[in-house]
Every structure is written in C-alpha cells, then in structure tokens.
Write an enzyme that holds these catalytic residues in place. Structure first.
Site, PDB file in Angstrom:
ATOM      1  N   TYR A  15      68.243  27.972  33.989  1.00 33.09           N
ATOM      2  CA  TYR A  15      67.789  29.249  34.550  1.00 33.09           C
ATOM      3  C   TYR A  15      67.938  30.394  33.554  1.00 33.09           C
ATOM      4  CZ  TYR A  15      67.153  33.284  37.481  1.00 33.09           C
ATOM      5  OH  TYR A  15      66.674  34.463  37.988  1.00 33.09           O
ATOM      6  N   ASN A  71      70.736  30.299  41.358  1.00 39.58           N
ATOM      7  CA  ASN A  71      69.769  29.573  40.539  1.00 39.58           C
ATOM      8  C   ASN A  71      69.004  28.541  41.367  1.00 39.58           C
ATOM      9  OD1 ASN A  71      71.014  31.047  38.580  1.00 39.58           O
ATOM     10  ND2 ASN A  71      71.714  29.306  37.349  1.00 39.58           N
ATOM     11  N   GLN A 131      62.474  35.871  36.907  1.00 37.35           N
ATOM     12  CA  GLN A 131      62.242  36.887  37.934  1.00 37.35           C
ATOM     13  C   GLN A 131      60.821  37.449  37.831  1.00 37.35           C
ATOM     14  OE1 GLN A 131      65.560  39.464  39.116  1.00 37.35           O
ATOM     15  NE2 GLN A 131      64.268  41.223  38.604  1.00 37.35           N
ATOM     16  N   SER A 176      26.178  55.296  47.347  1.00 38.61           N
ATOM     17  CA  SER A 176      26.402  56.133  46.178  1.00 38.61           C
ATOM     18  C   SER A 176      26.708  57.553  46.622  1.00 38.61           C
ATOM     19  CB  SER A 176      25.156  56.130  45.286  1.00 38.61           C
ATOM     20  OG  SER A 176      25.201  57.177  44.343  1.00 38.61           O
ATOM     21  N   THR A 228      17.882  28.122  35.219  1.00 41.00           N
ATOM     22  CA  THR A 228      18.767  27.772  34.119  1.00 41.00           C
ATOM     23  C   THR A 228      18.595  28.858  33.054  1.00 41.00           C
ATOM     24  OG1 THR A 228      17.133  26.424  32.942  1.00 41.00           O
ATOM     25  CG2 THR A 228      18.515  25.297  34.571  1.00 41.00           C
ATOM     26  N   ASN A 263      25.383  49.285  47.480  1.00 36.72           N
ATOM     27  CA  ASN A 263      26.042  48.547  46.406  1.00 36.72           C
ATOM     28  C   ASN A 263      26.878  47.390  46.961  1.00 36.72           C
ATOM     29  OD1 ASN A 263      25.042  50.461  44.529  1.00 36.72           O
ATOM     30  ND2 ASN A 263      26.765  51.816  44.998  1.00 36.72           N
ATOM     31  N   GLU A 297      31.378  42.654  43.813  1.00 39.70           N
ATOM     32  CA  GLU A 297      31.789  43.139  42.496  1.00 39.70           C
ATOM     33  C   GLU A 297      33.310  43.120  42.352  1.00 39.70           C
ATOM     34  OE1 GLU A 297      29.927  46.946  42.202  1.00 39.70           O
ATOM     35  OE2 GLU A 297      27.921  46.120  41.926  1.00 39.70           O
ATOM     36  N   SER A 351      65.495  42.734  42.337  1.00 42.74           N
ATOM     37  CA  SER A 351      64.231  42.082  42.706  1.00 42.74           C
ATOM     38  C   SER A 351      63.925  42.253  44.188  1.00 42.74           C
ATOM     39  CB  SER A 351      64.287  40.594  42.368  1.00 42.74           C
ATOM     40  OG  SER A 351      65.370  39.958  43.034  1.00 42.74           O
TER      41      SER A 351
END
Length: 580
Positions: free
Chosen positions: A437, A229, A442, A397, A274, A405, A410, A142
C-alpha cells in the site's frame, strides 16, 4: 476576533480554511429548524444578515452550494407579520444552541497556527507528538469523496466483527453489540444526521469514531488485526460491485432501446458511408444495430471484470496477513465476494488493477458512445436532416433563434475525450508505486468515481436521446443515389460468370459514362450498358432498386430485412440470458 470587509471577503477566508467545516445560515425563509440535532460541530460558522434585509444573496448561495453539510435554518417567530428578530437576540439563540449541541466544548481558533499538542483521535496517532499542519490535514483527508462508501465500510466492518467472534477474539455478545452499533451509524448516514467532526480524515475513521461514541470502549476492538490498507480496498471493491451492476442495468436499457427501434423501423432505408462518403444502401435498423453490437461488447467487458472486482482483500492486514486466524472464506461469503479470496496479502493491499480496468472499460464504452453521438450529430446537421433530437435533449442559441443544437450528444462526445485522460492518470499513479500500500492510491478513488459517474450519466442520457429521437425516412431516402448501386451493377455481371475484378472495372466505366453525360447512373439504358459489356440484359434495370440492394446482403450480420430481424432476435436473447 477577525473583521472582514464584506461577505465576499469572509467567504474567501472560509474557503481557505482546512479540515471539516460548514456554514449555518439564519433566515426567516428557511425550512429547517435551527435546533435540529446534529447541525452544529467543530468547524461550524454561523452566518446572520442585517435586520432590514437579511442574508445577502451571495451568502445564501454559498450556504446552499457548500459541500460540507451546510444548511439554511430559521428561528421560529410567533407573529408572522414581524419583519425579523433582533439581530443580537438571534445571534445569542444560535450560539447558545451550537454550544448546547457541543456540550459546552470550546471551539478552536480556526485561524491559529499549528501547535505542538498531541494528535487526537487519529487511528495512527500513538507515536506522534506534534500537531499536523492544517494544510496537511486537508491535503491528507479523503472523507470529502470516500464518504460515499459509508454503507460499504459499515458492511465490511459488520462482517469483520462476526469473523472476529468466529476466531474467538470477540464474544458473540460483543460482536452483536458492534454490529448493532454499526447499524445505528448507518441509520444516521441514511437520515442525513451523521455529524462529521474534526479528525474524521476518512470514512473508516469517521465510522469507527462514531461507533465508539455509541457503544463505548468496545468499539476499539473492531480494528483488531485489521488495517486501513485492507479495509479501504475492501470498501472500494464492494462499492464498485454495486456501481457496476447499476451501470450494466442502464446499459441493458440502452441496448434494448436500440433493439426496439430497430424492430419498429426495419423498413427504413438510408445511405451507408465509408470515409464519410456515400457507399451502399443499408437500413436505419442496421446502423442502429452496429452501435448496439459495440455496446454489447462493452457489457461483456463489464461482466468479465466483475470476478476480478469481487475478490476479497479483507484479512490481509497492513501487508503480512491477519494474526488472529480470521476465516477469510467466511468473510468472502458474508460480503458476496464471488471471485474468492485474494491469494497473497501483499498483493491484496497493493492491487488496483480492477480500478484501472474499470476506468479503461468506462473509457472505451464512452469512445463507442462518442462515435454514435458523432454520427447523429452529422445526421442531424443541415445537409442531412435525417434525425432530430427531441427538445428534452437539445438547446438553442442565445443569438440565432432558428438554432436547435444537439448538446446532449456533443457533451457525450466531449466526456468521451475526458475519460481517456482518466485512464492515463490511473496508470501513471500505479506505475511508480513500490509493492504493497502507498498513499498514492488515494488518488484512484476520485478517478474511479468520476469514471463510473460519467459513464452512468452518459448511458442514461444516450438512452433518453435514442428513445425520443425523431427520424425522417424521406430525408434518408433522398440521401440515396444511383451511384451507390455501382457495386450492385458489378455484381449483376458476376452472376453471369464474369470475374469480379473485371466487373469492377466495367461498372467503373459505366459510372464514367454517366458522369460524362451529366446523368444519373440509373439513367443509362440497357443498350448504353451493352456498349461497355455484351452481357448486360434488359433485366439490369432491376439493379436500380435500393431495397433490393439491401436485401441482397442476406448473410449473417448483413443489411437484409431477414438478417436485421435475426440480429434483433440475438440481441434480445443476449439481454435475457444476461439479465442484471
């Protein structure tokens, strides 16, 4: 020796290798000195180019983009106009320096199959006699992602050393040596010189291994009564406390930006919608504050989560508790766990609720940011043109030169969708685990890190977008239409004693009359309206004032100028009272 057809084949081979690894690329154009301490370790590959053209671009990019502490280095040359050193000479210099730093250690064959040799320097290796499959090493480790908790791991270990001294397990001098040694390890992380070596499967193993290298066998006493742990979940909670504090500070900046814009632009009117249909007159500030209200709830959720994050698991051992009488209340104070001590050692090493809550809270806030972004995307589109993102948060673009854009918005909207998947993944990880544990946990780190990083990035991007956004008050005003005042027309008669249910139908009849005539509702004269109901007087013309319409909504939280100012004041007071 293994021969590869080209650099691309070698890089594919390199990517397939398990365990810690790094590339050291040699080039006269690099800035870093080839003999810098800590550059070389087991798993290091030296990469040289030809004398005529140097390293190919693909190799340089591979070194620069590699996540394993790879680096470009140079061997200094006296004559600046010399094209390059002899390749064989350069290789000899580089290999000699690597062996010097490794103290003459023989590097293992990275292509060799696993052999039945004893496991080395693993915290859990005592009862194992066979070697770990290299693929399993990579599958199990890890460190590539939990190394970001190096500072928290060291803080927790320093506090634990003091607790061991307090319990009489260590002398004060031993504890001081360990604390100072850990500070030296922290200094290496801060300087970027900490060397990851084979066997460093996680941040706990790496830090303890380096501590023992610095202070000798005494480093082996640090883990007395402690398990990974309780250690790993302590690190996680410490890291999350700091990270959530930084997120809240950024979120407060976003809310403050909304409040400041709302105050500065309180006179700007716009259509309220609305079902995405024009509905009633509101203020631009009122719309801004509607989103700030959701962001305030998000901040409250984060604040409410903190005591559950700040609960100390350290001292729980593997699951049954600590046999050496460490003072857990001392540890909680030392590490700033204001939520107290986890009440049950089995639950302490098992609990990942706080991670699930964090990911959910991040996801919900991103849902709120996504809705805000969606509004602005619509408002910036052709039929509206109410707002325009600054160049800093928009792109063009590749084909259509006229395009601008709103990519920042976005992407916020898209990341909100991805965050929902993180909630589902985290709950699924927890669902099938038995008590205490399990290695499944992990997986929670990458989900947590991604959720917090994405949230923090989105909040800061949103603040930039909002702070630099350009609005067009005239375009907003053009978006207002008389039919949006139909409710005001009904309310005109309500004030003259007509029941609203009846005035609703009367106003609807007026809308129908205007549609039949092909005119705006405001073009109907008082005389026209009296043919529908006799209580329409000449002052009905006042209804067609959009600012008046907004200001009649003068209740707490409404669209009136006074109410908007009140909302801004309350929001600023909240930020002041809950400063982070």
């Amino acid at each position: 020796m293994q021969v590869h057809d080209d650099i691309e084949a070698f890089l594919a081979f390199y990517e397939s290798l398990p365990g810690p690894k790094r590339l050291i690329g040699y080039s006269k154009f690099a800035e870093r000195h080839y003999a810098q301490d800590g550059l070389y370790g087991p798993g290091t590959w030296l990469v040289f180019g030809s004398e005529t053209s140097g390293l190919p671009t693909m190799a340089v990019e591979a070194v620069n983009n590699d996540a394993g502490n790879s680096a470009m280095v140079k061997i200094p040359m006296q004559q600046q106009h010399v094209r390059s050193l002899n390749l064989a000479t350069s290789v000899g210099i580089g290999v000699y320096e690597a062996l010097r730093q490794l103290d003459g250690a023989v590097l293992p064959d990275a292509t060799a199959a696993p052999t039945d040799t004893p496991a080395a320097k693993k915290l859990w290796g005592g009862r194992f006699t066979g070697a770990t499959d290299p693929l399993m090493e990579k599958f199990n480790e890890s460190l590539p992602f939990d190394k970001r908790m190096w500072a928290e791991d060291i803080r927790g270990s320093q506090a634990y050393a003091k607790a061991l001294a307090k319990a009489g397990v260590l002398t004060d001098e031993e504890a001081a040596t360990i604390v100072e040694g850990l500070a030296r390890v922290a200094g290496e992380w801060e300087a970027g010189t900490f060397r990851i070596v084979a066997g460093d499967e996680d941040i706990h193993t790496a830090n303890e291994r380096r501590l023992s290298e610095l202070i000798g066998a005494l480093g082996g006493k640090l883990h007395t009564g402690r398990s990974r742990n309780d250690q790993c979940v302590t690190d996680t909670r410490l890291w999350l406390l700091g990270a959530l504090g930084r997120v809240r500070a950024s979120l407060h900046a976003l809310i403050a930006a909304a409040a400041d814009r709302a105050a500065a632009e309180a006179d700007v009117l716009m259509p309220g919608y609305t079902h995405l249909q024009p509905a009633q007159t509101v203020r631009w500030s009122h719309w801004l504050l509607s989103h700030a209200a959701a962001w305030q709830r998000d901040d409250q959720r984060l604040a409410g989560l903190l005591p559950r994050v700040a609960t100390l698991p350290l001292g729980s051992g593997a699951l049954a508790g600590n046999p050496f009488g460490v003072d857990r209340q001392f540890l909680a104070r030392e590490l700033g766990f204001h939520g107290g001590v986890c009440p049950n050692s089995m639950d302490a090493v098992s609990d990942r609720d706080f991670v699930a809550e964090t990911i959910f809270t991040a996801s919900l806030h991103l849902v709120h940011l996504s809705r805000w972004a969606e509004d602005l995307i619509i408002y910036s589109s052709g039929p509206y043109r109410f707002v325009q993102c600054s160049d800093a948060y928009a792109t063009g673009s590749s084909l259509m030169p006229q395009k601008k854009n709103p990519d920042a918005l976005e992407l916020i909207r898209g990341k909100g969708g991805r965050s929902i998947g993180g909630v589902t993944s985290m709950l699924a990880v927890l669902k099938g685990t038995p008590t205490t544990y399990n290695k499944d946990f992990q997986e929670s780190w990458e989900l947590m890190f991604d959720a917090v990083d994405t949230l923090h990035d989105c909040v800061r991007i949103a603040t930039g977008v909002l702070s630099t956004l350009r609005i067009d008050p005239e375009a907003m005003r053009r978006g207002l239409s008389a039919d949006m005042l139909a409710t005001d027309l009904a309310e005109y008669l309500v004030r003259r004693g007509v029941p609203f249910r009846e005035t609703h139908h009367i106003s609807g009849a007026a809308v129908k009359m205007a549609e039949d005539r092909g005119c705006a509702l405001s073009d109907l004269t008082p005389a026209d309206l009296r043919t529908i109901h006799p209580l329409f007087d000449d002052d009905v013309a006042e209804v067609w004032d959009f600012a008046r319409s907004a200001d009649t909504r003068d209740t707490e939280g409404g669209a009136s100028h006074r109410s908007v100012a009140e909302q801004i004041s309350k929001l600023r007071a909240y930020l002041e009272q809950n400063a982070v």
